[in-house]
Design an enzyme around this catalytic site. Structure first.
Site, PDB file in Angstrom:
ATOM      1  CE1 TYR A  86      22.723  48.836 -34.168  1.00  0.00           C
ATOM      2  CE2 TYR A  86      24.170  46.989 -34.707  1.00  0.00           C
ATOM      3  CZ  TYR A  86      23.866  48.101 -33.926  1.00  0.00           C
ATOM      4  OH  TYR A  86      24.701  48.451 -32.900  1.00  0.00           O
ATOM      5  CE1 TYR A 116      27.937  49.589 -33.720  1.00  0.00           C
ATOM      6  CE2 TYR A 116      29.392  50.535 -32.077  1.00  0.00           C
ATOM      7  CZ  TYR A 116      28.432  49.619 -32.432  1.00  0.00           C
ATOM      8  OH  TYR A 116      27.952  48.741 -31.507  1.00  0.00           O
TER       9      TYR A 116
END
Length: 388
Positions: free
Chosen positions: A297, A341
């Site tokens: 991430y 995102y």
């Protein structure tokens, strides 16, 4: 040698379908429409009908209620629905929830989804903009008066300490940005398709919250993504090779807070990911050397380096050199820095593609893929594997 703890999932569940909308900066559609489009695409990918779905899982931050989405897509009765808190930290946990439901017989086909207009609507990077009369708001009250109002400012505190402890310069963060953009440049679905990045360009980008530059921060995206989770046996009869959920875990560290855990003994680490990593390694008997691809991430570049260290791929302070040596394919879709995102959900989809052998930047022999969710907050992780 660590003791192996039997995997509670036992490889009984798998990801059988993935679906996404386009990734844009202005979708022109409601978040419900984005969610419905992604779910339909995931079901079509798996070769399943909406009426076969009996479970839905999403983030607490998602604005599309399960029952409303079910109506929009044509899903009938639901026997399982669940939500996971802590923003991006929920990404892998939604799959864990789905897998547990399938493994225990609570549901047969569970769809995990996340959709938002994060660029054209609510922008999470804007941070705290009003008083929050809650326990979480009280915790933020310890940092907001000092100007720590946004996620970038919260992470900057930890990043600055990390650089100090290990005697590093902010330029090392650029290695993550360059690596992700290299993969994004060859991914037609990525916002930065055809636009690789150099270290010099990273170093020339403006400061956001020192030591973080603009190109240390992930982009903002409108879009939706969905994953179909079902039993391994059923997945084997569907359209694609299943991505077996070998292990899934959640983790919160001691004195954990929402990206503001500045009162721990060591703020230059990510203990919540350590909790996740230990569970993943112990339950599968695997370790860093068994992983062919890592999808970490990447909301902020420093936390990618710290994740590599926390998970045991390299020693403390060695993350930047590890990335520079390019020994482990990292965020082969371009990550949230380069592709989009989507609160980490697009990273899980990339892991599935790697195991299917259909990724744009395919890694030969990818049999085990590690995926992590947002760090700095209570987080989660997955170990996905090829079938057989």
């Amino acid at each position: 040698m660590s003791l192996r703890i039997p995997d509670r999932l036992g490889g009984r569940a798998a990801i059988a379908g993935i679906g996404a909308t386009e990734f844009s900066k202005d979708s022109g559609r409601s978040e419900l429409a984005l969610a419905a489009e992604a779910v339909r695409a995931a079901l079509a990918d798996a070769g399943l009908r909406p009426g076969e779905v009996d479970g839905l899982v999403t983030f607490t931050m998602d604005t599309s209620p399960e029952i409303t989405l079910a109506q929009a897509v044509g899903i009938g009765e639901l026997s399982f629905f669940s939500r996971v808190h802590y923003g991006g930290g929920a990404a892998c946990a939604v799959v864990q929830q789905a897998a547990l439901a399938v493994a225990t017989g609570t549901a047969e086909v569970v769809v995990c989804y996340r959709a938002f207009n994060e660029r054209s609507g609510r922008r999470f990077g804007a941070g705290a903009q009003r008083h929050q009369p809650s326990a979480e708001g009280v915790a933020l009250g310890w940092v907001l008066p000092f100007g720590l109002l946004t996620p970038a400012s919260w992470v900057a505190m930890t990043a600055r300490r990390y650089l100090h402890v290990h005697g590093l310069r902010p330029e090392v963060f650029g290695r993550v940005a360059v690596s992700c953009r290299r993969y994004a440049a060859t991914n037609p679905a990525a916002y930065f398709y055809g636009r690789p990045l150099t270290l010099a360009e990273h170093a020339a980008s403006r400061w956001i919250a020192e030591p973080l530059r603009l190109l240390d921060c992930c982009q903002e995206t409108d879009g939706g993504l969905a994953l179909v989770v079902t039993s391994l046996e059923r997945a084997r009869d569907l359209r694609h090779s299943p991505a077996v959920i070998r292990a899934a875990a959640q983790g919160a560290g001691h004195a954990q807070e929402m990206m503001t855990g500045f009162y721990r003994a060591d703020i230059a680490s990510l203990p919540e990911l350590g909790v996740v990593g230990r569970q993943l390694w112990r339950s599968t008997g695997l370790g860093p050397s068994d992983v062919q691809v890592a999808i970490l991430y990447d909301h902020f570049t420093p936390f990618v380096l710290m994740q590599l260290e926390e998970l045991g791929f390299c020693g403390p302070g060695e993350g930047a050199e590890f990335v520079a040596e390019d020994v482990l394919p990292l965020n082969t879709h371009g990550g949230q820095l380069g592709e989009a995102y989507l609160h980490g959900m697009n990273g899980i989809a990339e892991a599935v593609r790697q195991l299917r052998g259909t990724a744009v930047n395919q890694v030969a022999g990818a049999a085990n893929v590690l995926v992590t969710a947002g760090t700095g907050v209570p987080t989660s992780g997955l170990l996905l594997g090829a079938d057989g």
